[in-house]
Write a protein that holds these residues in place. Structure first.
Motif, PDB file in Angstrom:
ATOM      1  N   ASN A   1       7.752 -64.583  22.223  1.00 23.60           N
ATOM      2  CA  ASN A   1       8.614 -65.382  21.354  1.00 23.60           C
ATOM      3  C   ASN A   1       7.865 -65.966  20.153  1.00 23.60           C
ATOM      4  O   ASN A   1       8.463 -66.683  19.351  1.00 23.60           O
ATOM      5  N   ARG A   2       6.597 -65.702  20.075  1.00 22.22           N
ATOM      6  CA  ARG A   2       5.778 -66.176  18.962  1.00 22.22           C
ATOM      7  C   ARG A   2       5.195 -64.981  18.219  1.00 22.22           C
ATOM      8  O   ARG A   2       5.242 -63.844  18.701  1.00 22.22           O
ATOM      9  N   ASP A   3       4.669 -65.250  17.011  1.00 22.87           N
ATOM     10  CA  ASP A   3       4.103 -64.176  16.184  1.00 22.87           C
ATOM     11  C   ASP A   3       2.617 -64.398  15.952  1.00 22.87           C
ATOM     12  O   ASP A   3       2.109 -65.522  16.065  1.00 22.87           O
ATOM     13  N   GLU A   4       1.945 -63.294  15.573  1.00 19.97           N
ATOM     14  CA  GLU A   4       0.553 -63.360  15.144  1.00 19.97           C
ATOM     15  C   GLU A   4       0.357 -62.400  13.980  1.00 19.97           C
ATOM     16  O   GLU A   4       1.157 -61.468  13.778  1.00 19.97           O
ATOM     17  N   LEU A   5      -0.664 -62.640  13.170  1.00 21.84           N
ATOM     18  CA  LEU A   5      -0.929 -61.806  12.000  1.00 21.84           C
ATOM     19  C   LEU A   5      -1.441 -60.439  12.421  1.00 21.84           C
ATOM     20  O   LEU A   5      -2.142 -60.296  13.431  1.00 21.84           O
TER      21      LEU A   5
END
Length: 521
Positions: A448-452
């Motif tokens: 549910n979260r993002d990363e580069l």
């Protein structure tokens, strides 16, 4: 003594000299007692006639006694002696070729209209027409001066009224803008930790969309004591030559390194690795700016915070934005229900459209950002195509709506500062205004979260720092290009070949859109 006719006798000549003959034009009133009796007039008429006769005789070089009394009407008086003035009048026809003098010109008023039996001798002034012309010119000049004075007064009143109105509008718009002095003070404390600007005249602005429910935004949820998070964050880069602009969206769910930040109550937080939009809740705009600078290495020159109500008012000020939907939308959380097809969104619908997550596709924040970028592109396209920036009547409502919802740093807190910024952007072609999202992927420890995505993200940030051109294309086209590159690599059996997009001769292409495309093509 007088004779029987009432005529006094001629005086005797003491010297015995011969009397001169009567002058030419002398009337026979002296010889005819009847005529002499009939020639009597009131004293006032005689006095006025004598004055006229003296003037005529003086002009002719004679005296009033030489001409004698005026002949009775209808009685022949004989030819009058021609004077120099009469000769001049005959030789000079007067202005505009007027060869015949109007009746009554040059006569005395009493002679022309008095109670005498007939007109007296016409005084030959020789300048009657010139005198009348001079009087006429004088009256015309006075009239023109009078008209000019009133015209100048009217113009002055209009100019002063316009200046006063313009000043009132300026002060009103200027007073709408709120200044974030707290963020400026906080950034000054950490100046030594901030990156330096690389390209002179290039500008980097951080646009923050606040999800605060305070004040006019209470309709969108409960106000938790004024707490707020950044619902949308965009890094806007303006090229030094102002021929292009790039807006990079930073996902709210992106995991990021947040530095130690000061709180409004004077306390400080510890550095932490957390969800990106929590930085705004922890330390306001200053903490968000420092987090972005740490992530990107890009120096932020200015920041602008926009709330929900301001966004709605700006959309309404341009009479809505057109969108095209492939499927109907029904999102109760965003208060949005729309049919499929082409339609124009205003106010509340426009806000729900850019905030909705569950009514479109898979409900991801990535799709929401793509939709926001397309909507902003359509908004900018409409502003430029309708000439809003050059039309004061249409520009004022946009500025009024925008300034009411803006909170800026002290370097951008006046209407003059904002006008200079907007003016520097108005000549940027819409096809050179790019929108994209920083390369990202689901966070490995929480879907549910993002990363580069690296090194793509760092490469994009370097292009922004160095003011290099950035290319964007539709997501489907970018994916096809990547698939084609992978197939080519497998067919050539050269897996170690570098990615063509990383070559200096082939700059990378990012998934995004431009303002020229809009939402309906």
């Amino acid at each position: 003594m007088t004779d029987s006719a009432g005529t006094p006798p001629e005086p005797e000549d003491p010297a015995g000299t011969e009397q001169p003959p009567p002058a030419t034009g002398t009337t026979n009133s002296a010889k005819n007692p009847k005529n002499a009796k009939n020639s009597k007039r009131p004293k006032s008429a005689k006095k006025n006639t004598a004055a006229a006769e003296d003037a005529g005789a003086a002009a002719a070089g004679g005296t009033a006694s030489d001409t004698g009394p005026a002949p009775e009407t209808g009685e022949s008086a004989g030819p009058a002696p021609e004077t120099e003035a009469d000769t001049a009048s005959a030789s000079d026809p007067g202005p505009a070729g007027d060869t015949e003098r109007p009746e009554g010109t040059g006569r005395s008023e009493d002679t022309a209209s008095g109670p005498g039996p007939g007109p007296g001798p016409e005084p030959a002034t020789g300048n009657g027409t010139a005198a009348d012309g001079t009087a006429s010119v004088t009256e015309d000049a006075k009239g023109r001066r009078h008209w000019l004075r009133w015209t100048a007064l009217g113009v002055s009143v209009v100019v002063l009224a316009a200046a006063g109105t313009g000043w009132w509008f300026y002060r009103k718009l200027d007073g709408n803008i709120q200044t974030d002095t707290t963020a400026a003070h906080e950034l000054d404390k950490y100046e030594h930790d901030r990156p330096a600007a690389v390209v002179h005249d290039a500008q980097n602005l951080l646009l923050i969309g606040s999800d605060s429910r305070a004040g006019n935004n209470s309709a969108y949820g409960r106000d938790d004591g004024g707490s707020q998070r950044s619902d949308t964050t965009i890094l806007l880069h303006l090229a030094a030559d102002r021929r292009s602009a790039t807006a990079v969206s930073l996902p709210r769910d992106l995991m990021a390194d947040i530095p130690a930040c000061g709180r409004p109550d004077g306390s400080s937080t510890k550095a932490q690795f957390a969800q990106f939009n929590s930085a705004f809740e922890i330390g306001g705009a200053a903490c968000t700016i420092r987090t972005v600078e740490k992530m990107t290495g890009v120096r932020i020159d200015h920041h602008v915070v926009v709330d929900f109500s301001g966004f709605k008012d700006m959309v309404d000020a341009v009479d809505g934005v057109e969108v095209c939907l492939k499927e109907p939308v029904d999102d109760r959380q965003a208060h949005l229900k729309l049919p499929a097809g082409r339609q124009t969104l205003r106010g509340e619908q426009a806000l729900g459209f850019v905030r909705s997550r569950h009514g479109f596709g898979d409900g991801s924040d990535t799709q929401r950002m793509d939709r926001q970028q397309q909507f902003l592109g359509s908004l900018m396209k409409k502003v430029q195509s309708n000439g809003v920036l050059l039309n004061p009547a249409r520009l004022y409502p946009v500025l009024d709506a925008a300034t009411k919802s803006l909170t800026t740093d002290p370097g951008l807190n006046t209407l003059g500062d904002l006008y200079d910024l907007v003016r520097s952007m108005r000549d940027i072609p819409t096809e050179n205004i790019h929108f994209l999202t920083v390369p990202r992927q689901p966070y490995v420890y929480d879907g549910n979260r993002d990363e580069l995505v690296q090194p793509d993200a760092d490469r994009l940030f370097k292009q922004v720092r160095d003011d290099q051109p950035i290319k964007v294309a539709a997501a489907a086209d970018v994916e096809k290009a990547k698939e084609g590159t992978k197939k080519g690599d497998r067919q050539d059996d050269k897996p170690d070949d570098p990615d063509p997009s990383s070559s200096p001769s082939a700059p990378p292409v990012y998934s995004g859109t431009d303002a020229a495309s809009g939402m309906c093509g």
